[in-house]
Design a protein around this motif. Sequence first.
Motif, PDB file in Angstrom:
ATOM      1  N   PRO A  16       0.575  -1.158  -0.069  1.00  0.00           N
ATOM      2  CA  PRO A  16      -0.057   0.119   0.207  1.00  0.00           C
ATOM      3  C   PRO A  16       1.026   1.310  -0.021  1.00  0.00           C
ATOM      4  O   PRO A  16       2.173   1.093   0.593  1.00  0.00           O
TER       5      PRO A  16
ATOM      6  N   ILE B 149       0.611   5.350   0.732  1.00  0.00           N
ATOM      7  CA  ILE B 149      -0.287   6.544   1.388  1.00  0.00           C
ATOM      8  C   ILE B 149       0.461   8.094   1.020  1.00  0.00           C
ATOM      9  O   ILE B 149       1.711   7.949   1.037  1.00  0.00           O
TER      10      ILE B 149
ATOM     11  N   SER C 113       6.239  12.326   8.844  1.00  0.00           N
ATOM     12  CA  SER C 113       5.472  10.909   8.813  1.00  0.00           C
ATOM     13  C   SER C 113       6.350   9.807   9.195  1.00  0.00           C
ATOM     14  O   SER C 113       6.073   8.909   9.880  1.00  0.00           O
TER      15      SER C 113
ATOM     16  N   ILE D 239       4.642  -0.560   3.948  1.00  0.00           N
ATOM     17  CA  ILE D 239       4.159   0.542   3.617  1.00  0.00           C
ATOM     18  C   ILE D 239       4.914   1.491   2.925  1.00  0.00           C
ATOM     19  O   ILE D 239       6.016   1.894   3.351  1.00  0.00           O
TER      20      ILE D 239
ATOM     21  N   LEU E 135       5.369   5.762   1.725  1.00  0.00           N
ATOM     22  CA  LEU E 135       4.929   6.958   1.932  1.00  0.00           C
ATOM     23  C   LEU E 135       5.392   7.902   0.700  1.00  0.00           C
ATOM     24  O   LEU E 135       6.513   7.630   0.362  1.00  0.00           O
TER      25      LEU E 135
ATOM     26  N   LYS F  21       2.897  14.498  -1.039  1.00  0.00           N
ATOM     27  CA  LYS F  21       1.915  14.953  -1.863  1.00  0.00           C
ATOM     28  C   LYS F  21       2.014  15.661  -3.176  1.00  0.00           C
ATOM     29  O   LYS F  21       1.521  15.608  -4.044  1.00  0.00           O
TER      30      LYS F  21
ATOM     31  N   TRP G  46       2.952  13.228  -5.767  1.00  0.00           N
ATOM     32  CA  TRP G  46       1.803  12.241  -6.009  1.00  0.00           C
ATOM     33  C   TRP G  46       0.844  13.225  -6.777  1.00  0.00           C
ATOM     34  O   TRP G  46       0.236  12.476  -7.742  1.00  0.00           O
TER      35      TRP G  46
ATOM     36  N   PHE H  89      -7.282  14.787   2.683  1.00  0.00           N
ATOM     37  CA  PHE H  89      -6.666  13.868   3.608  1.00  0.00           C
ATOM     38  C   PHE H  89      -7.941  13.512   4.505  1.00  0.00           C
ATOM     39  O   PHE H  89      -8.839  14.641   4.705  1.00  0.00           O
TER      40      PHE H  89
ATOM     41  N   GLU I 255      -7.859   2.048   6.743  1.00  0.00           N
ATOM     42  CA  GLU I 255      -7.182   2.215   7.752  1.00  0.00           C
ATOM     43  C   GLU I 255      -5.920   1.345   7.312  1.00  0.00           C
ATOM     44  O   GLU I 255      -5.982   0.388   6.659  1.00  0.00           O
ATOM     45  N   LEU I 256      -4.718   1.427   8.152  1.00  0.00           N
ATOM     46  CA  LEU I 256      -3.726   0.574   8.052  1.00  0.00           C
ATOM     47  C   LEU I 256      -3.734  -0.112   9.231  1.00  0.00           C
ATOM     48  O   LEU I 256      -3.907   0.250  10.508  1.00  0.00           O
TER      49      LEU I 256
ATOM     50  N   HIS J 155      -4.578   9.522   8.195  1.00  0.00           N
ATOM     51  CA  HIS J 155      -4.948   8.368   7.596  1.00  0.00           C
ATOM     52  C   HIS J 155      -4.948   7.440   9.194  1.00  0.00           C
ATOM     53  O   HIS J 155      -4.417   7.424  10.018  1.00  0.00           O
TER      54      HIS J 155
END
Length: 155
Positions: free
Chosen positions: A6, A8, A16, A42, A44, A47, A50, A63, A69-70, A114
């Motif tokens: 995933p 995020i 983060s 995971i 990251l 923004k 992305w 957001f 969810e994780l 998140h």
Amino acid sequence: MKFLNPLIVVSDLEKSKRFYYEVLGLEIVLDFGANVTLTGGIALQTKDTWSTFIHKNDNEIVFGGNVAELYFEEDDFDVFIQKINDIAGINYVHTILEHSWGQRVVRFYDPDNHIIEVGENMIMVVRRFLKSGLSIEETAIRMDVPVDYVKSCLG
């Protein structure tokens, strides 16, 4: 076809990375600058990068939708709860609750809202019920799982 991980989107990558390390103990596996993969798989992504990947403006990246969810499991749930209680600024979705099957969980937000869920490892739930005096069969009924599942947790 193989699912890899995933991803995020985050507004402040350094913040983060600190959050995921300090709260969940995740470490950096790969760091490509604007994209970082953490232990557990995971990823990251910043923004700004992305938004260019998906050809959207920054204001179109929203957001805090509360739609995913994780999920993590913790063997020593009580120690984890004490740890996050000692960390300032945790923004809870909810504090500890116990699901009908007996698993205790807590949900909170990461810096970009998140949802993170940390649940008690299901093997530990089985052991907790057995330690409280329930039989294997009573534990299976309490957790609404097959007896074979309870037995497999003891292996």
